[in-house]
Enzyme design. Structure first.
Site, short mmCIF file in Angstrom:
data_model
loop_
_atom_site.label_atom_id
_atom_site.label_comp_id
_atom_site.label_asym_id
_atom_site.label_seq_id
_atom_site.Cartn_x
_atom_site.Cartn_y
_atom_site.Cartn_z
CG PHE A 137 -1.93 1.08 1.24
CD1 PHE A 137 -2.98 1.07 0.26
CD2 PHE A 137 -1.73 2.33 2.03
CE1 PHE A 137 -4.05 2.21 0.16
CE2 PHE A 137 -2.52 3.33 1.80
CZ PHE A 137 -3.64 3.40 0.93
CG ASP B 247 5.53 3.49 1.78
OD1 ASP B 247 5.34 4.13 2.89
OD2 ASP B 247 4.58 3.24 1.24
CE LYS C 172 -1.17 5.79 7.74
NZ LYS C 172 -0.68 5.29 6.46
#
Ligand SMILES: *Cc1c(COP(=O)(O)O)cnc(C)c1O
Length: 406
Positions: free
Chosen positions: A141, A226, A255
């Site tokens: 993702f 990532d 995040k």
């Protein structure tokens, strides 16, 4: 004049918000540390951390202090002018990592979009315009822009939006032979999450990560990590590549970077950054002083031995409680992940119950997440207290017993 308050409830959601989410039935209105309260005043223990975002809990006093101070000083200048918080945050990120250059964005997807464009651009400028192949992984993702869903390994997120960016190949995660079979000199990058988050809380093996590094070196390709979810202390190190004894060429994080304030960063080396020039890429809000000041405070707190070392002890408390629950209910096949990115994998006979478990947990007063259809995900604050873990696990246990008995 103050904005006029109109009454809103969970039902309002169905009438006013684009139906791309299915939020829980309660509406949180207040948070403090790892506790949250809803419109009815009911209390929840937060094991979801805003999806691995609020790494210092809700309304951490130092973040609130910075928000107020910077909020009364300077919010936004655009990138036509630089600003002190962005320069300080970049300097600190560079000091703490492999990197020499930073690009700021506002979300994980934006940082990844910049990373993928940079990888392609670097290959184009340094090697050949045909060196554009990106190797990525099933279940990965990377965000929701068209480029990032296309590099992501879940077609359900990328189908139906017209032609996808070309020259992206997906192979199974943790399968080095599969990567070897598709990598060639036209490959510009391998893109990987060191710990797949949304895809089921699945850590890369050391052999896999080291093998990817070697394959990239062999083929003049860039290793793009990532770390939007796995970074900023979540794994017990500032960035999880530090567990693997390798260094990336490009790393993205978001995040937890702002502890709950939207901000993201793409880090890279001087050599790779040197192909860029003014106007090649950009964003209006990226690197704004308000976001960067808050992220600087978050980094100052997270990147300390006390917080990073505390991650492992908290993980232990979680896994002890989960193992005890498993001996009682025989429900998990595995507890996996790293640090405070934890996945409790449901046994096949309970695999369809993740949604029921989430709902039952909310009813008992604990916020948890799933990752894929059969994994219960815990991504709490990195500074959650032992008492909060205990209280939340007691509520989670009650929820699990209820679902199993049903
Ligand atoms: C959440 C996430 C993203 C996307 O971040 P947004 O801020 O939602 O754009 C990208 N990569 C990983 C690994 C993530 O967990």
């Amino acid at each position: 004049m103050a904005a006029e308050n109109i009454a809103v409830t969970r039902e309002t959601f169905d009438n006013v918000i684009l139906p791309v989410y299915a939020p829980a039935q309660f509406v949180p209105v207040k948070g403090k540390g790892s506790r949250v309260w809803d419109q009815q005043g009911k209390e929840y223990i937060d094991f979801s951390g805003g999806i691995a975002v609020t790494a210092l809990g809700h309304c951490h006093p130092a973040l609130v202090e910075t928000l107020k101070r910077q909020g009364e000083t300077l919010w936004h200048t655009s990138n036509v002018f630089t600003n002190e918080p962005a320069l300080r945050l970049a300097t600190k990120l560079i000091a703490a990592t492999f990197a020499d250059r930073v690009f700021f964005g506002n979300s994980g997807a934006e940082a990844n979009e910049a990373a993928f464009k940079l990888a392609r651009y670097y290959a184009c400028k340094k090697h050949s315009p045909f060196k554009s192949k990106i190797i990525a992984f099933h279940n990965a993702f990377h965000g929701r822009t068209l480029f990032t869903v296309s590099v992501g390994g879940q077609p359900k997120y990328s189908d139906g939006f017209g032609p996808k960016p070309a020259d992206i190949v997906h192979v199974p995660f943790n399968d080095l032979a599969a990567v070897k079979a598709v990598i060639d000199d036209h490959t510009c990058a391998i893109v990987v999450e060191p710990i797949q988050g949304e895809g089921g809380v699945m850590p890369a093996t050391p052999e896999f990560m080291q093998g990817l590094r070697a394959l990239c070196d062999e083929h003049n390709a860039l290793l793009v990590l990532d770390e939007v979810q796995s970074g900023m202390g979540r794994s017990g190190k500032l960035f999880s590549y530090e567990h693997y004894g390798i260094q990336p060429d490009i790393l993205t994080t978001a995040k937890a970077l702002g502890g709950g304030f939207p901000v993201s960063a793409m880090l890279t080396t001087h050599e790779i950054a040197s192909v860029m020039a003014p106007g090649v890429h950009g964003t209006t809000y990226g690197g704004n002083p308000l976001a960067c000041a808050i992220a600087e405070t978050a980094l100052d707190i997270i990147n300390t031995p006390a917080v990073l070392a505390g991650v492992e002890a908290r993980r232990q408390q979680f896994t002890d409680a989960l193992m005890a629950l498993d001996s009682e209910l025989d429900i998990f096949s595995e507890i996996r992940g790293k640090g405070l990115l934890m996945g409790a994998v449901l046994k096949p006979e309970h695999a369809s119950k993740a949604r029921d478990i989430l709902n039952a947990a909310a009813a008992e007063g604990v916020m948890i997440l799933s990752a894929g259809s059969d994994v219960i995900r815990f991504v709490p604050s990195l500074v959650i207290t032992p008492e909060e873990i205990d209280a939340g696990m007691t509520r989670f246990a009650a929820a699990l017993r209820r679902v199993i008995a049903a």
